[in-house]
Design a protein around this motif. Structure first.
Motif, PDB file in Angstrom:
ATOM      1  N   ALA A 293      32.135  66.794  70.158  1.00  0.00           N
ATOM      2  CA  ALA A 293      32.548  65.139  69.369  1.00  0.00           C
ATOM      3  C   ALA A 293      34.218  66.090  68.367  1.00  0.00           C
ATOM      4  CB  ALA A 293      31.318  64.650  67.699  1.00  0.00           C
ATOM      5  N   GLN A 294      33.809  67.197  68.349  1.00  0.00           N
ATOM      6  CA  GLN A 294      34.811  67.782  67.080  1.00  0.00           C
ATOM      7  C   GLN A 294      35.591  68.546  68.699  1.00  0.00           C
ATOM      8  OE1 GLN A 294      31.442  68.703  66.583  1.00  0.00           O
ATOM      9  NE2 GLN A 294      31.815  67.404  65.595  1.00  0.00           N
ATOM     10  N   PRO A 296      37.450  66.555  71.630  1.00  0.00           N
ATOM     11  CA  PRO A 296      38.139  65.970  71.703  1.00  0.00           C
ATOM     12  C   PRO A 296      38.811  65.880  73.080  1.00  0.00           C
ATOM     13  CG  PRO A 296      39.145  65.741  69.770  1.00  0.00           C
ATOM     14  CD  PRO A 296      38.395  66.511  69.474  1.00  0.00           C
ATOM     15  N   LYS A 366      43.823  57.159  68.716  1.00  0.00           N
ATOM     16  CA  LYS A 366      43.393  57.971  67.300  1.00  0.00           C
ATOM     17  C   LYS A 366      43.006  59.628  68.192  1.00  0.00           C
ATOM     18  CE  LYS A 366      42.007  54.596  64.285  1.00  0.00           C
ATOM     19  NZ  LYS A 366      40.604  53.998  63.780  1.00  0.00           N
ATOM     20  N   GLN A 368      40.889  60.476  70.061  1.00  0.00           N
ATOM     21  CA  GLN A 368      39.692  60.734  69.949  1.00  0.00           C
ATOM     22  C   GLN A 368      39.521  60.072  71.561  1.00  0.00           C
ATOM     23  OE1 GLN A 368      37.293  62.091  67.658  1.00  0.00           O
ATOM     24  NE2 GLN A 368      39.627  62.674  66.566  1.00  0.00           N
TER      25      GLN A 368
END
Length: 443
Positions: A293-294, A296, A366, A368
């Motif tokens: 998640a950190q 991407p 964004k 992500q």
């Protein structure tokens, strides 16, 4: 007899034989064309041999052309049809909605001789396959698959891989052996409780055989006593073990080898991944799956490597277990069905950059990570890849660890390999050399 031969007109005999041969060929053409009209359209094929010559000569060009014939197309190996599914929707309809009908496996004579119809990967759809697949999943989970313990093993092996590659720092080297050794060590450590050293000559020879697609090593579970009607016997155990070792080594190792090519061809992507990894993990901490998640951009890059490397560009082959209908076509029992992942993972309607390597395919506005429903590297349905979870763990931790610690570049003057690759059980890159350098001096 001699008097008869004396009066024979050898020219007439020759013409008669030629006429008979031409008649047979024309009859075969007529029969083949009548037979072919029952199936979806496809590239022109020859009587007796079908599309075999095209498959051998330029397989990737032929595969890329299949979507031009519609959502369903057809190839012929001899007179045997192979139905190619070019759209995700129809793949789901066949493999997911009608899984029991489309989950057979075709008989490949060489594999049939080796496996005797046993094991998991190429075993026919039925009770034995179901039992062995379920048993393998449960056993691998018992041995740590999907748990932190496996992540720790992969992270440890990634450190060994970095150290092994640093032995060649600044010099051109062929990376296939250390990559295959490291990946195969994961399945070995899960099953055998131990790994093999990179200098182990016997294991190196085993991996060489595996890379040539003739090795029959193994890794799964101990024997159970055979019972009448039981699928749990020594021969099935050996073949299932071989399946897991082969599938658990060659596919992930091949994807990582493609990954290094893409990183050397796109140094800007490599640098951006490195900067993100170091910003989140620093230089020394090993990655884990919770870091996705950190990270991407790195996560997206790994998915883009899977999409572009596309190591099984059409298949693996399924076979209908009974006669059925699919989008208006009658499909006889025993017909090969292939999912065209090449067409699906380059569909211009569903990918931002379908024809080039670009991690933005898996990033939203964004920055992500975002999934794409047309991502199909592990197949789907009842025959979905047994080791998908392990493969995802290995690819993320190995790739992140390598880019965290090393920088890869082409040796000066090194020619770029043909990106069509070598078609075998999987699509492998042509042999290439790389140069790695430590990132430590920059930190």
């Amino acid at each position: 007899m001699e008097s008869v031969l004396r009066y024979l007109d050898w020219t007439s005999v020759g013409l008669a034989l030629l006429g008979g041969l031409l008649s047979l060929v024309l009859l075969e053409i007529f029969r083949f064309n009548s037979f072919r009209r029952r199936f979806p359209p496809g590239p022109k094929s020859l009587p007796y041999v079908g599309n075999v010559m095209q498959l051998f000569k330029e397989p990737m060009d032929l595969i890329r052309s299949m979507e031009n014939y519609g959502e369903m197309s057809c190839l012929f190996v001899g007179r045997k049809p192979m139905i190619v599914l070019n759209k995700m929707e129809i793949v789901k309809e066949a493999f997911v909605n009608n899984g029991s009908v489309f989950s057979g496996r075709p008989q490949v004579p060489l594999l049939e001789w080796v496996t005797n119809g046993l094991g998991i990967v190429m075993a026919p759809y039925g009770n034995s396959w179901k039992q062995q697949r379920r048993f393998a999943l449960h056993t691998l989970r018992d041995f740590g698959l999907g748990k932190k313990s496996v992540e720790e093993r992969v992270a440890e092996e990634a450190r060994y891989l970095v150290e092994e590659m640093l032995k060649h720092e600044g010099k051109a080297f062929f990376p296939i052996h250390p990559i295959m050794n490291s990946v195969s060590n994961i399945i070995c450590s899960i099953v055998f409780g131990d790994r093999f050293d990179y200098e182990d000559k016997r294991f190196a020879h085993l991996l060489k055989l595996l890379n040539e697609y003739v090795g029959l090593p193994g890794s799964m579970i101990g024997q159970q006593k055979a019972m009448e009607e039981s699928t749990f016997h020594e021969e099935n155990m050996i073949i299932s073990t071989t399946d897991l070792f082969l599938a658990g080594t060659d596919t992930t190792a091949t994807t990582l080898r493609w990954g290094l090519i893409y990183m050397m061809d796109h140094p800007d992507v490599q640098e951006r991944c490195h900067e993100e990894i170091v910003r989140v993990l620093g230089f020394d901490r090993s990655p884990c799956m919770d870091d996705r998640a950190q990270l991407p951009y790195t996560h997206a890059t790994i998915h883009e490597i899977l999409r572009c490397s596309n190591i099984i560009p059409i298949g693996p082959p399924h076979e209908t277990t009974q006669s059925t209908q699919l989008h208006g076509y009658h499909i006889p029992a025993g017909t090969q069905i292939l999912a065209n992942s090449t067409a699906i993972m380059t569909d211009r309607n569903h990918w931002k950059h379908p024809d080039v390597f670009n991690p933005e395919n898996f990033l939203d506005e964004k920055g992500q990570f975002c999934k794409n429903d047309f991502f199909l590297p592990f197949s789907m349905g009842q025959r979905v890849c047994l080791g998908e979870s392990l493969a995802r763990t290995e690819l993320f931790i190995f790739f992140t660890s390598l880019i965290q610690r090393l920088k890869f570049s082409w040796p000066p003057g090194e020619p770029r390999p043909n990106m069509n690759g070598i078609m075998g059980l999987v699509r492998c890159p042509f042999p290439y050399n790389t140069i790695c350098s430590s990132r430590e001096t920059t930190h």
